[in-house]
Design a protein around this motif. Structure first.
Motif, PDB file in Angstrom:
ATOM      1  N   MET A  39       0.828  -1.211   0.000  1.00 13.37           N
ATOM      2  CA  MET A  39       0.000   0.000   0.000  1.00 13.37           C
ATOM      3  C   MET A  39       0.863   1.262   0.000  1.00 13.37           C
ATOM      4  SD  MET A  39      -3.116  -0.696  -0.314  1.00 13.37           S
ATOM      5  CE  MET A  39      -4.703  -0.947   0.430  1.00 13.37           C
ATOM      6  N   GLY A  43      -0.524   3.769  -2.556  1.00 10.85           N
ATOM      7  CA  GLY A  43      -1.172   4.945  -1.975  1.00 10.85           C
ATOM      8  C   GLY A  43      -0.636   6.263  -2.522  1.00 10.85           C
ATOM      9  N   TYR A 104     -12.965  -6.796   0.688  1.00 15.88           N
ATOM     10  CA  TYR A 104     -11.617  -6.341   0.370  1.00 15.88           C
ATOM     11  C   TYR A 104     -11.008  -7.193  -0.742  1.00 15.88           C
ATOM     12  CZ  TYR A 104      -6.621  -5.584   0.715  1.00 15.88           C
ATOM     13  OH  TYR A 104      -5.305  -5.324   0.401  1.00 15.88           O
ATOM     14  N   ARG A 123      -7.216   5.275 -10.021  1.00 16.63           N
ATOM     15  CA  ARG A 123      -7.959   5.792  -8.863  1.00 16.63           C
ATOM     16  C   ARG A 123      -9.355   5.186  -8.798  1.00 16.63           C
ATOM     17  NH1 ARG A 123      -6.139  12.115  -9.384  1.00 16.63           N
ATOM     18  NH2 ARG A 123      -4.290  11.957  -8.047  1.00 16.63           N
ATOM     19  N   PHE A 126      -8.854   1.340  -7.849  1.00 16.14           N
ATOM     20  CA  PHE A 126      -8.187   1.088  -6.579  1.00 16.14           C
ATOM     21  C   PHE A 126      -8.949   1.685  -5.393  1.00 16.14           C
ATOM     22  CE2 PHE A 126      -4.864   2.473  -3.462  1.00 16.14           C
ATOM     23  CZ  PHE A 126      -4.481   1.212  -3.032  1.00 16.14           C
ATOM     24  N   ALA A 130      -9.092   0.273  -1.441  1.00 16.22           N
ATOM     25  CA  ALA A 130      -8.472   1.042  -0.362  1.00 16.22           C
ATOM     26  C   ALA A 130      -9.498   1.405   0.704  1.00 16.22           C
ATOM     27  CB  ALA A 130      -7.805   2.289  -0.930  1.00 16.22           C
ATOM     28  N   GLN A 131     -10.708   1.757   0.285  1.00 13.02           N
ATOM     29  CA  GLN A 131     -11.769   2.074   1.252  1.00 13.02           C
ATOM     30  C   GLN A 131     -12.140   0.849   2.082  1.00 13.02           C
ATOM     31  OE1 GLN A 131     -14.835   3.750  -1.213  1.00 13.02           O
ATOM     32  NE2 GLN A 131     -13.897   5.766  -1.239  1.00 13.02           N
ATOM     33  N   CYS A 133     -10.187  -1.624   2.802  1.00 11.19           N
ATOM     34  CA  CYS A 133      -9.051  -1.846   3.701  1.00 11.19           C
ATOM     35  C   CYS A 133      -9.199  -0.952   4.935  1.00 11.19           C
ATOM     36  CB  CYS A 133      -7.749  -1.553   2.952  1.00 11.19           C
ATOM     37  SG  CYS A 133      -6.238  -1.937   3.862  1.00 11.19           S
TER      38      CYS A 133
END
Length: 142
Positions: A39, A43, A104, A123, A126, A130-131, A133
């Motif tokens: 990440m 990120g 997830y 974006r 992903f 990510a949300q 996670c």
């Protein structure tokens, strides 16, 4: 020849006993540490702090997907393995935890399948992973 039998027997015991000696807390922490490292690659790219490179993103998404698929709730969170960074809510709400883990995994798999070739596509694909996670951390991490 008699000496070979004890050696073979010892090897077989070690082979089959190794999984029983695994420490689920250490195993899940190692998996999460690896996930965090991946990440830390993805990120900053998603945030626009690092340049988008499709090859880097795809390699990291492949690693993230392998990591996500290796996260086996039954093996890593058995009864009696409370502790580490895992919140007690995991064991009191195991169905919710399993559902969050599955969301997830699906999000990461979808991001990989999207094979984003530019920042906007990355974006978009992903973001949900990510949300998911982050949402899991809010409820199931101490």
């Amino acid at each position: 020849m008699p000496i070979k039998q004890p050696v073979i027997a010892a090897a077989l015991v070690a082979l089959f006993a190794a999984p029983a000696l695994a420490d689920p807390i250490e195993d899940r922490q190692a998996l999460m540490k690896e996930r965090g490292q991946i990440m830390r690659t993805l990120g900053p790219i998603a945030q626009g702090r690092q340049p988008f490179d499709a090859a880097t993103v795809m390699a990291a998404l492949e690693e993230l997907n392998a990591n996500a698929q290796a996260h086996d709730v039954a093996t890593l969170y058995p009864a009696g393995s409370e502790g580490g960074d895992a919140a007690a809510a995991i064991w009191t709400d195991m169905d919710g935890f399993r559902a969050a883990d599955e969301r997830y995994k699906q999000g990461v798999a979808a991001a990989l399948a999207a094979a984003p070739q530019d920042l906007d596509a990355f974006r978009a694909s992903f973001g949900p992973a990510a949300q998911n996670c982050g949402a899991c951390h809010e409820s199931y991490r101490d």
